[in-house]
Design a protein around this motif. Sequence first.
Motif, PDB file in Angstrom:
ATOM      1  N   LEU A 217      69.854  75.537   0.524  1.00 30.41           N
ATOM      2  CA  LEU A 217      69.051  75.238   1.724  1.00 30.41           C
ATOM      3  C   LEU A 217      68.927  73.725   1.858  1.00 30.41           C
ATOM      4  O   LEU A 217      68.554  73.026   0.908  1.00 30.41           O
ATOM      5  CB  LEU A 217      67.674  75.899   1.592  1.00 30.41           C
ATOM      6  CG  LEU A 217      66.739  75.882   2.800  1.00 30.41           C
ATOM      7  CD1 LEU A 217      65.847  77.133   2.791  1.00 30.41           C
ATOM      8  CD2 LEU A 217      65.853  74.645   2.819  1.00 30.41           C
TER       9      LEU A 217
ATOM     10  N   ASN B  86      59.486  70.117  -0.144  1.00 27.25           N
ATOM     11  CA  ASN B  86      58.581  70.966   0.630  1.00 27.25           C
ATOM     12  C   ASN B  86      59.359  72.057   1.347  1.00 27.25           C
ATOM     13  O   ASN B  86      60.351  71.778   2.025  1.00 27.25           O
ATOM     14  CB  ASN B  86      57.822  70.138   1.672  1.00 27.25           C
ATOM     15  CG  ASN B  86      57.032  69.027   1.020  1.00 27.25           C
ATOM     16  OD1 ASN B  86      56.407  69.224  -0.007  1.00 27.25           O
ATOM     17  ND2 ASN B  86      57.085  67.851   1.603  1.00 27.25           N
TER      18      ASN B  86
ATOM     19  N   GLN C  18      59.328  75.179   4.124  1.00 22.44           N
ATOM     20  CA  GLN C  18      58.627  75.752   5.285  1.00 22.44           C
ATOM     21  C   GLN C  18      58.109  77.141   4.951  1.00 22.44           C
ATOM     22  O   GLN C  18      58.869  77.982   4.473  1.00 22.44           O
ATOM     23  CB  GLN C  18      59.597  75.941   6.459  1.00 22.44           C
ATOM     24  CG  GLN C  18      60.209  74.720   7.035  1.00 22.44           C
ATOM     25  CD  GLN C  18      61.257  75.101   8.085  1.00 22.44           C
ATOM     26  OE1 GLN C  18      60.957  75.808   9.034  1.00 22.44           O
ATOM     27  NE2 GLN C  18      62.482  74.640   7.880  1.00 22.44           N
TER      28      GLN C  18
ATOM     29  N   GLY D 296      57.632  79.499   6.897  1.00 18.49           N
ATOM     30  CA  GLY D 296      58.308  80.513   7.710  1.00 18.49           C
ATOM     31  C   GLY D 296      59.768  80.725   7.353  1.00 18.49           C
ATOM     32  O   GLY D 296      60.460  81.467   8.048  1.00 18.49           O
TER      33      GLY D 296
END
Length: 158
Positions: A34, A52, A54, A56
């Motif tokens: 990612l 960090n 997300q 969602g």
Amino acid sequence: MDIDGRELRNALGRFATGVCVVTTVDERGNALGLTANSFSSVSLDPPLVLWNLQNGSDAYDAYARPRRFAINVLSAQQLALSNQYARKGDHLLDPAHFRHGRHGAPILRDALVSFECELHAAHEGGDHLIIVGKVLDVSGRPGGNPLLFFSGAYRELH
Ligand SMILES: Cc1cc2nc3c(=O)[nH]c(=O)nc-3n(C[C@H](O)[C@H](O)[C@H](O)COP(=O)(O)O)c2cc1C
């Protein structure tokens, strides 16, 4: 003062960063990648870094509580990998793109540097989860130029 979300995003984008692909393995054993630019150093002793995630993210479960993960800093030649691993819900790592690290995390081939980590802590941070890793191993290659991200666009060193 109410801060407009778009203005804030634009303002934060004025901070130039490198670009990383965070790699880990999900519970079924799939290697994942990612793209992230929220990487930061935290501590030298003990050796801690953070990024960090997300809240969602479709890949949230795999990334929020990883046993092992790696933060791979992309070179200027790896722009296509940045785009590939930023596609929503599509984080399966191409087997040609990684090798297995000494501590079990997938390590991206040809990255400028890779930090192989174990999970140290996870802190809630608004709409993101702050993931702190303890660095277990560092690998990489000498030289090379970084891929940069500034004001919403990729850049290179001149
Ligand atoms: C340059 C760049 C930096 C990014 N940085 C982060 C990041 O720090 N944290 C994060 O959760 N997602 C970040 N993203 C977004 C993810 O790479 C990815 O687009 C998003 O997670 C896709 O949705 P999904 O997670 O639901 O599959 C970034 C994307 C790009 C292109």
